[in-house]
Design a protein around this motif. Structure first.
Motif, short mmCIF file in Angstrom:
data_model
loop_
_atom_site.label_atom_id
_atom_site.label_comp_id
_atom_site.label_asym_id
_atom_site.label_seq_id
_atom_site.Cartn_x
_atom_site.Cartn_y
_atom_site.Cartn_z
N GLN A 9 -81.21 14.96 -65.78
CA GLN A 9 -79.81 15.30 -66.02
C GLN A 9 -79.72 16.68 -66.66
O GLN A 9 -80.40 16.96 -67.65
N ARG A 10 -78.89 17.52 -66.09
CA ARG A 10 -78.70 18.86 -66.67
C ARG A 10 -77.85 18.78 -67.94
O ARG A 10 -77.38 17.71 -68.33
N GLN A 11 -77.65 19.97 -68.53
CA GLN A 11 -76.96 20.07 -69.82
C GLN A 11 -75.64 19.30 -69.81
O GLN A 11 -74.82 19.45 -68.93
N THR A 12 -75.47 18.44 -70.80
CA THR A 12 -74.26 17.64 -70.93
C THR A 12 -74.11 17.22 -72.39
O THR A 12 -75.10 16.91 -73.05
N PRO A 13 -72.89 17.19 -72.90
CA PRO A 13 -72.67 16.70 -74.27
C PRO A 13 -72.39 15.20 -74.28
O PRO A 13 -72.26 14.56 -73.23
N ASP A 14 -72.28 14.64 -75.47
CA ASP A 14 -71.80 13.28 -75.65
C ASP A 14 -70.28 13.34 -75.64
O ASP A 14 -69.64 13.48 -76.68
N TRP A 15 -69.72 13.29 -74.43
CA TRP A 15 -68.27 13.50 -74.30
C TRP A 15 -67.47 12.56 -75.20
O TRP A 15 -66.53 12.97 -75.86
N GLY A 16 -67.85 11.27 -75.18
CA GLY A 16 -67.05 10.28 -75.89
C GLY A 16 -67.11 10.40 -77.40
O GLY A 16 -66.17 10.00 -78.10
N GLY A 17 -68.21 10.94 -77.95
CA GLY A 17 -68.35 11.00 -79.39
C GLY A 17 -68.24 12.40 -79.97
O GLY A 17 -68.68 12.63 -81.10
N MET A 18 -67.66 13.32 -79.21
CA MET A 18 -67.65 14.72 -79.62
C MET A 18 -66.28 15.11 -80.20
O MET A 18 -65.24 14.79 -79.63
N SER A 19 -66.31 15.82 -81.31
CA SER A 19 -65.07 16.32 -81.90
C SER A 19 -64.57 17.52 -81.12
O SER A 19 -65.32 18.14 -80.34
N GLU A 20 -63.31 17.86 -81.32
CA GLU A 20 -62.75 19.03 -80.63
C GLU A 20 -63.48 20.29 -81.05
O GLU A 20 -63.76 21.17 -80.21
N THR A 21 -63.83 20.41 -82.32
CA THR A 21 -64.55 21.59 -82.79
C THR A 21 -65.89 21.73 -82.09
O THR A 21 -66.26 22.81 -81.63
N ALA A 22 -66.61 20.61 -81.99
CA ALA A 22 -67.91 20.64 -81.31
C ALA A 22 -67.75 20.97 -79.84
O ALA A 22 -68.55 21.73 -79.27
N PHE A 23 -66.71 20.42 -79.19
CA PHE A 23 -66.49 20.73 -77.78
C PHE A 23 -66.26 22.23 -77.58
O PHE A 23 -66.84 22.85 -76.69
N LEU A 24 -65.39 22.79 -78.40
CA LEU A 24 -65.06 24.20 -78.22
C LEU A 24 -66.28 25.09 -78.46
O LEU A 24 -66.45 26.11 -77.78
N GLN A 25 -67.14 24.71 -79.39
CA GLN A 25 -68.36 25.49 -79.62
C GLN A 25 -69.28 25.42 -78.41
O GLN A 25 -69.80 26.44 -77.94
N LEU A 41 -62.99 27.52 -70.55
CA LEU A 41 -63.01 26.06 -70.56
C LEU A 41 -62.08 25.51 -71.64
O LEU A 41 -61.49 24.44 -71.47
N GLU A 42 -61.92 26.26 -72.71
CA GLU A 42 -60.99 25.85 -73.77
C GLU A 42 -59.57 25.76 -73.21
O GLU A 42 -58.82 24.83 -73.54
N LYS A 43 -59.20 26.71 -72.36
CA LYS A 43 -57.86 26.69 -71.76
C LYS A 43 -57.69 25.46 -70.87
O LYS A 43 -56.63 24.81 -70.88
N LEU A 44 -58.72 25.12 -70.11
CA LEU A 44 -58.64 23.95 -69.25
C LEU A 44 -58.54 22.67 -70.08
O LEU A 44 -57.78 21.75 -69.74
N TYR A 45 -59.28 22.62 -71.15
CA TYR A 45 -59.30 21.48 -72.06
C TYR A 45 -57.91 21.23 -72.66
O TYR A 45 -57.39 20.10 -72.65
N HIS A 46 -57.29 22.26 -73.18
CA HIS A 46 -55.97 22.11 -73.80
C HIS A 46 -54.91 21.78 -72.75
O HIS A 46 -53.98 20.99 -73.03
N LEU A 47 -55.02 22.36 -71.57
CA LEU A 47 -54.07 22.03 -70.50
C LEU A 47 -54.14 20.55 -70.18
O LEU A 47 -53.12 19.87 -70.05
N TRP A 48 -55.35 20.03 -70.03
CA TRP A 48 -55.51 18.62 -69.68
C TRP A 48 -54.91 17.73 -70.78
O TRP A 48 -54.17 16.78 -70.48
N ASN A 49 -55.22 18.01 -72.02
CA ASN A 49 -54.82 17.13 -73.11
C ASN A 49 -53.32 17.20 -73.41
O ASN A 49 -52.78 16.25 -74.01
#
Length: 264
Positions: A9-25, A41-49
């Motif tokens: 598996q290539r690079q991936t975070p723990d999506w379900g347990g990640m804070s917004e700060t960690a995601f943006l970093q 990606l931050e722009k896409l993230y905020h648009l979705w939410n």
């Protein structure tokens, strides 16, 4: 046959347990790898939410769970979840392949690859399949035998990896394409479709191409609506080469139908 295929598996975070700060970093590192502005990606993230109740990270985690379930159910494969590429074992007489966290594989992939001579075939390609790409005419698209090393349609033998010393040169498909171009004999291209690149509406590529610079909720909802309608319109004929992927697609389409209904 035992663990004849190692699925990395290539690079991936723990999506379900990640804070917004960690995601943006972490999103900035991905943007560097993707070749996009660091805040893209931050722009896409905020648009979705601001558009859906089911958050960006929860959707990505659901797709990751489906992918991992698909891989773990494949016979004679060893799944290596992402841990900084520090947990990849040396497995003799195996082919290694590399996938994103929402991709799918043929449950019989080890049967197909296990029949090959790894010493004679250090690297191989097969047909690449895309499902759901917003700019493709066909919802289910199988690439031809074009000899191209694409996102997940390649594997390398454990012998060629040479105790994993060559691993960094093949994890990402662009690097692998360069490595293969330097082989004495080009990798053969098998007439099989054994992996799917899942271009769901939340994949980075789908959002980038589908939005085309329009970061509005209306545009985003239109993308999801178009995706759900297209996926509900596919037939068994579309899955002649990848019948194993049909139930995975049906589950994904129903999930995104629920996301669409959660519009804020």
């Amino acid at each position: 046959m035992s663990n004849s295929v190692v699925v990395v598996q290539r690079q991936t975070p723990d999506w379900g347990g990640m804070s917004e700060t960690a995601f943006l970093q972490q999103s900035r590192d991905f943007c560097r790898l993707w070749g996009k502005p660091l805040n893209y990606l931050e722009k896409l993230y905020h648009l979705w939410n601001r558009t859906f109740q089911i958050s960006y990270c929860n959707v990505r985690q659901a797709l990751k769970n489906l992918s991992e379930k698909n891989i773990r159910e494949a016979a004679n494969t060893l799944f290596i979840p992402f841990k900084g590429y520090k947990n990849i074992p040396i497995v003799a007489n195996a082919y290694y392949l590399f996938i994103d966290d929402d991709d799918w594989i043929d449950p019989d992939i080890a049967v197909h690859l296990g029949q090959l001579d790894q010493e004679a075939l250090p690297a191989i390609l097969w047909r690449s399949a895309n499902i759901g790409s917003p700019n493709q005419q066909h919802p289910v698209f199988i690439w031809g035998l074009n000899g191209r090393c694409m996102t997940n349609n390649y594997a390398v033998s454990s012998q060629w990896l040479d105790s994993n010393s060559r691993l960094p040169s093949v994890i990402q498909h662009k690097d692998a394409a360069l490595a293969f171009s330097q082989l004495a004999v080009p990798p053969p291209h098998l007439d099989l479709a054994m992996t799917v690149s899942n271009k769901s509406p939340i994949s980075s590529v789908s959002l980038d191409r589908g939005l085309d610079g329009d970061f509005s909720s209306e545009k985003l909802c239109g993308l999801l609506e178009s995706y759900v309608n297209k996926m509900r319109g596919v037939s068994q004929e579309d899955f002649v080469r990848i019948p194993w992927a049909q139930p995975l697609l049906e589950e994904t389409a129903e999930f995104f139908s629920g996301v669409l209904e959660s519009r804020l």
